[in-house]
Design a protein around this motif. Structure first.
Motif, PDB file in Angstrom:
ATOM      1  N   VAL A  94       0.848  -1.192   0.000  1.00  0.00           N
ATOM      2  CA  VAL A  94       0.000   0.000   0.000  1.00  0.00           C
ATOM      3  C   VAL A  94       0.882   1.240   0.000  1.00  0.00           C
ATOM      4  O   VAL A  94       2.114   1.135   0.074  1.00  0.00           O
ATOM      5  CB  VAL A  94      -0.917   0.017   1.247  1.00  0.00           C
ATOM      6  N   ARG A  95       0.245   2.397  -0.083  1.00  0.00           N
ATOM      7  CA  ARG A  95       0.963   3.675  -0.046  1.00  0.00           C
ATOM      8  C   ARG A  95       0.373   4.548   1.056  1.00  0.00           C
ATOM      9  O   ARG A  95      -0.787   4.351   1.426  1.00  0.00           O
ATOM     10  CB  ARG A  95       0.848   4.367  -1.410  1.00  0.00           C
ATOM     11  N   HIS A 115      -3.523  -8.811  12.988  1.00  0.00           N
ATOM     12  CA  HIS A 115      -2.803  -7.640  13.491  1.00  0.00           C
ATOM     13  C   HIS A 115      -1.850  -7.158  12.407  1.00  0.00           C
ATOM     14  O   HIS A 115      -1.149  -7.954  11.804  1.00  0.00           O
ATOM     15  CB  HIS A 115      -2.032  -8.026  14.752  1.00  0.00           C
ATOM     16  N   THR A 116      -1.852  -5.838  12.184  1.00  0.00           N
ATOM     17  CA  THR A 116      -0.924  -5.243  11.223  1.00  0.00           C
ATOM     18  C   THR A 116       0.245  -4.666  12.013  1.00  0.00           C
ATOM     19  O   THR A 116       0.214  -3.506  12.430  1.00  0.00           O
ATOM     20  CB  THR A 116      -1.632  -4.156  10.397  1.00  0.00           C
ATOM     21  N   HIS A 117       1.244  -5.495  12.244  1.00  0.00           N
ATOM     22  CA  HIS A 117       2.337  -5.172  13.161  1.00  0.00           C
ATOM     23  C   HIS A 117       3.122  -3.953  12.660  1.00  0.00           C
ATOM     24  O   HIS A 117       3.709  -3.988  11.584  1.00  0.00           O
ATOM     25  CB  HIS A 117       3.258  -6.392  13.311  1.00  0.00           C
ATOM     26  N   GLY A 118       3.133  -2.906  13.494  1.00  0.00           N
ATOM     27  CA  GLY A 118       3.927  -1.704  13.196  1.00  0.00           C
ATOM     28  C   GLY A 118       3.149  -0.605  12.515  1.00  0.00           C
ATOM     29  O   GLY A 118       3.589   0.550  12.500  1.00  0.00           O
ATOM     30  N   LEU A 119       2.001  -0.927  11.928  1.00  0.00           N
ATOM     31  CA  LEU A 119       1.233   0.080  11.213  1.00  0.00           C
ATOM     32  C   LEU A 119       0.661   1.108  12.187  1.00  0.00           C
ATOM     33  O   LEU A 119       0.155   0.760  13.253  1.00  0.00           O
ATOM     34  CB  LEU A 119       0.086  -0.597  10.452  1.00  0.00           C
ATOM     35  N   ARG A 120       0.750   2.383  11.820  1.00  0.00           N
ATOM     36  CA  ARG A 120       0.254   3.491  12.649  1.00  0.00           C
ATOM     37  C   ARG A 120      -1.148   3.826  12.178  1.00  0.00           C
ATOM     38  O   ARG A 120      -1.359   4.738  11.380  1.00  0.00           O
ATOM     39  CB  ARG A 120       1.182   4.687  12.516  1.00  0.00           C
ATOM     40  N   GLU A 149       0.780  10.770   6.208  1.00  0.00           N
ATOM     41  CA  GLU A 149       2.147  11.021   6.658  1.00  0.00           C
ATOM     42  C   GLU A 149       2.819   9.730   7.156  1.00  0.00           C
ATOM     43  O   GLU A 149       3.904   9.769   7.739  1.00  0.00           O
ATOM     44  CB  GLU A 149       2.158  12.102   7.748  1.00  0.00           C
ATOM     45  N   HIS A 150       2.194   8.591   6.921  1.00  0.00           N
ATOM     46  CA  HIS A 150       2.758   7.318   7.393  1.00  0.00           C
ATOM     47  C   HIS A 150       4.111   7.063   6.729  1.00  0.00           C
ATOM     48  O   HIS A 150       4.262   7.238   5.532  1.00  0.00           O
ATOM     49  CB  HIS A 150       1.801   6.173   7.042  1.00  0.00           C
ATOM     50  N   PRO A 151       5.123   6.669   7.517  1.00  0.00           N
ATOM     51  CA  PRO A 151       6.418   6.390   6.882  1.00  0.00           C
ATOM     52  C   PRO A 151       6.344   5.179   5.952  1.00  0.00           C
ATOM     53  O   PRO A 151       5.509   4.288   6.123  1.00  0.00           O
ATOM     54  CB  PRO A 151       7.361   6.112   8.054  1.00  0.00           C
ATOM     55  N   ALA A 152       7.241   5.197   4.971  1.00  0.00           N
ATOM     56  CA  ALA A 152       7.332   4.090   4.026  1.00  0.00           C
ATOM     57  C   ALA A 152       8.278   3.049   4.591  1.00  0.00           C
ATOM     58  O   ALA A 152       9.350   3.380   5.086  1.00  0.00           O
ATOM     59  CB  ALA A 152       7.865   4.606   2.692  1.00  0.00           C
ATOM     60  N   GLY A 153       7.878   1.795   4.528  1.00  0.00           N
ATOM     61  CA  GLY A 153       8.780   0.781   5.046  1.00  0.00           C
ATOM     62  C   GLY A 153       8.178  -0.606   5.120  1.00  0.00           C
ATOM     63  O   GLY A 153       7.158  -0.897   4.495  1.00  0.00           O
ATOM     64  N   THR A 154       8.830  -1.435   5.943  1.00  0.00           N
ATOM     65  CA  THR A 154       8.539  -2.861   6.005  1.00  0.00           C
ATOM     66  C   THR A 154       7.774  -3.193   7.275  1.00  0.00           C
ATOM     67  O   THR A 154       8.274  -2.962   8.381  1.00  0.00           O
ATOM     68  CB  THR A 154       9.871  -3.654   5.964  1.00  0.00           C
ATOM     69  N   HIS A 181       6.777   4.122  -0.806  1.00  0.00           N
ATOM     70  CA  HIS A 181       6.795   5.548  -1.140  1.00  0.00           C
ATOM     71  C   HIS A 181       8.224   6.012  -0.953  1.00  0.00           C
ATOM     72  O   HIS A 181       8.682   6.087   0.158  1.00  0.00           O
ATOM     73  CB  HIS A 181       5.868   6.326  -0.189  1.00  0.00           C
ATOM     74  N   GLY A 182       8.953   6.276  -1.968  1.00  0.00           N
ATOM     75  CA  GLY A 182      10.315   6.785  -1.961  1.00  0.00           C
ATOM     76  C   GLY A 182      11.089   6.580  -0.664  1.00  0.00           C
ATOM     77  O   GLY A 182      10.518   6.086   0.290  1.00  0.00           O
ATOM     78  N   PRO A 183      12.358   6.917  -0.599  1.00  0.00           N
ATOM     79  CA  PRO A 183      13.122   7.322  -1.775  1.00  0.00           C
ATOM     80  C   PRO A 183      13.442   6.093  -2.617  1.00  0.00           C
ATOM     81  O   PRO A 183      13.483   4.989  -2.089  1.00  0.00           O
ATOM     82  CB  PRO A 183      14.407   7.888  -1.155  1.00  0.00           C
ATOM     83  N   ASP A 184      13.625   6.295  -3.891  1.00  0.00           N
ATOM     84  CA  ASP A 184      14.005   5.163  -4.734  1.00  0.00           C
ATOM     85  C   ASP A 184      15.483   4.889  -4.549  1.00  0.00           C
ATOM     86  O   ASP A 184      16.325   5.683  -4.936  1.00  0.00           O
ATOM     87  CB  ASP A 184      13.673   5.470  -6.196  1.00  0.00           C
ATOM     88  N   LEU A 185      15.763   3.784  -3.891  1.00  0.00           N
ATOM     89  CA  LEU A 185      17.157   3.424  -3.671  1.00  0.00           C
ATOM     90  C   LEU A 185      17.690   2.761  -4.942  1.00  0.00           C
ATOM     91  O   LEU A 185      16.940   2.075  -5.646  1.00  0.00           O
ATOM     92  CB  LEU A 185      17.270   2.479  -2.475  1.00  0.00           C
TER      93      LEU A 185
END
Ligand code: C2O
Ligand code: CU
Ligand code: CU
Length: 482
Positions: A94-95, A115-120, A149-154, A181-185
């Motif tokens: 998701v984004r 449970h969506t572990h870590g999701l805000r 404003e949710h951070p992008a990650g795992t 969502h970015g940055p494109d590594l």
């Protein structure tokens, strides 16, 4: 397993929960692990597969997940559990700003939930609500509104019905959840490595743990990556890859390294670090995620290993060092014409919470002690009660919590919904300054964390992410009120 060693272990535990008793128990458990199982993994050395990806479109991802028995694990048919017929289940991508709608159908023979572990996200109603119970044959529609404003990650998902969490995760119920969502590594491959462990008998049935294994936190004889046993990760010299390492084990601590390489850590628990950080080894408590960038130095086969980590009971005797041979998770096979990859950005969009005033401090602690029915696992002396409010917090508060652990085992502390930064700990681990959602609290020690409760009022839980301990009662509620 004959009854005799169990009573010997029980006697050791009853004789006082000393380090010596636990050490003997741990050694006994290692021998159970060596003689148990009987399931021969197949297809080791197959290329690492990615779970199927379900991607959001136009701000929405709507999926159906069915939890049921009967999946292929380690290359063979088994009675283990999965979502939609696979373990791990599909990767949900998701984004920020999206809505994630999940219909979870329970085809297990016991209650479950999600449970969506870590999701805000909101813990209320049809959000990330750990108090929801989905009975066998029933289904429930979850709706997670991911803030813009949710951070992008795992992140990852797994069942959270108190009392069956460890069994269901050990059975295979887990999946990755990526916020994209970015940055494109500058990487050629972006891979999920969801690591789980389990023990299967010769007929492919999940083996139930004994009392000592539950007390220590069970560790499976099979350590799997995306449900595969020792797969191969194809690579090209010089070409960088992003590996999203997820510790989906019930209680195993992972200490991961790659032969002949250093790993460049870019993220922890779904949030970027301020800058790429070279590491010889990355340690993940159960529930933690670490994203690393790997750049193969040359052609060859390199093992991805996890060292066995002392979880408290043996400390002192072995100085906290590895207590047995490392386990091979996978092998990176690097071949072909070397390429040169662009460098990583020097700075990453880290998630550093604003330094607001601290409105309150509190202490809470993990406790183990003898009760009438055996070992009790509690928080502040009380076993889990979903109807009791253990901590009441004002929305908007920023709090410093000291998590204590006077006992002989490490306990990974996990808080839902509100990530925290680690300020200090009794083992002097260097704080990263960025947010995380699981932190190990060392045996006989403490950790101090800062938690901004800046959004998402509602009730949820915090607990030991050694999920046998959580199921035994080491969980408490928190009510964040407007
Ligand atoms: Cu990963 Cu409360 O859980
Ligand atoms: Cu969680
Ligand atoms: Cu614990």
């Amino acid at each position: 397993m004959s009854p005799k060693p169990i009573s010997r272990r029980r006697a050791l535990v009853l004789g006082g929960l000393g380090v010596a008793g636990l050490a003997a128990g741990a050694a006994g458990w290692l021998s159970i692990a060596q003689t148990g199982g009987g399931f021969a993994p197949d297809a080791s050395g197959a290329p690492l597969r990615q779970p199927s990806i379900l991607d959001s479109h136009g701000g929405r991802l709507q999926v159906e997940l069915t939890a049921a028995s009967g999946v292929r694990l380690a290359g063979r048919a088994s009675a283990a559990l999965g979502f939609n017929g696979t373990s791990p289940g599909p990767t949900l991508r998701v984004r920020p700003g999206d809505e994630l709608a999940v219909r979870l159908t329970n085809r297990l023979d016991q209650p479950t939930n999600l449970h969506t572990h870590g999701l805000r996200v909101s813990p209320q109603d049809d959000g990330d609500n750990p108090f929801r119970r989905i009975d066998p044959g029933a289904w429930f529609d979850y709706r997670y509104r991911i803030p813009p404003e949710h951070p992008a990650g795992t992140f990852w998902y797994h069942p959270h019905h108190h009392g069956t969490v460890a069994d269901q995760l050990f059975g295979g119920l887990a999946g990755a959840l990526l916020v994209d969502h970015g940055p494109d590594l500058p990487v050629t491959d972006d891979r999920v490595l969801l690591i789980t462990d389990t023990t299967l008998d010769a007929d492919g049935r999940v083996v139930a743990p004994g009392p000592m294994e539950r007390m220590m936190g069970r560790q499976g004889t099979l350590v799997l990556v995306n449900g595969q046993h020792q797969p191969v990760i194809p690579a090209t010299p010089g070409a960088t890859q992003r590996w999203r390492l997820i510790n989906g084990c019930v209680s195993r601590v992972l200490a991961i390294r790659l032969d002949g390489h250093s790993l460049t850590q870019v993220a922890l628990d779904g949030a970027f670090l301020p800058a790429p950080l070279p590491r010889d080894r990355v340690q993940l408590a159960p529930g933690n995620r670490v994203d690393v960038i790997v750049r193969p130095t040359g052609p060859g086969d390199y093992r991805l290993l996890t060292d066995a980590v002392d979880r408290g009971g043996l400390r002192g005797r072995r100085g906290g060092e590895a207590i047995s041979e490392p386990t091979t998770l996978a092998t990176m096979t690097s071949a072909g014409t070397p390429v040169s990859a662009p460098p990583l950005p020097a700075a990453l969009p880290a998630d550093i919470p604003p330094a607001g005033p601290v409105t309150r401090s509190r202490r809470t602690g993990f406790q183990m002690g003898m009760g009438a029915g055996g070992m009790r696992f509690t928080i502040d002396g009380r076993g889990f009660d979903p109807d009791r409010d253990d901590q009441i917090v004002r929305l908007g508060a920023t709090e410093d919590w000291t998590i204590t652990n006077p006992g002989p085992l490490d306990h990974p502390f996990h808080l839902h919904i509100w990530p925290f930064t680690v300020l200090a700990s009794s083992d002097d681990a260097a704080p990263t300054g960025t947010t995380q959602d699981v932190v190990p609290v060392p045996a006989g020690g403490w950790v101090r964390i800062r938690i901004p409760f800046d959004a998402h009022p509602g009730r949820t839980v915090y607990h030991c992410h050694n999920l046998d301990h959580e199921d035994l009662g080491m969980m408490a509620t928190i009510n964040v009120q407007e």
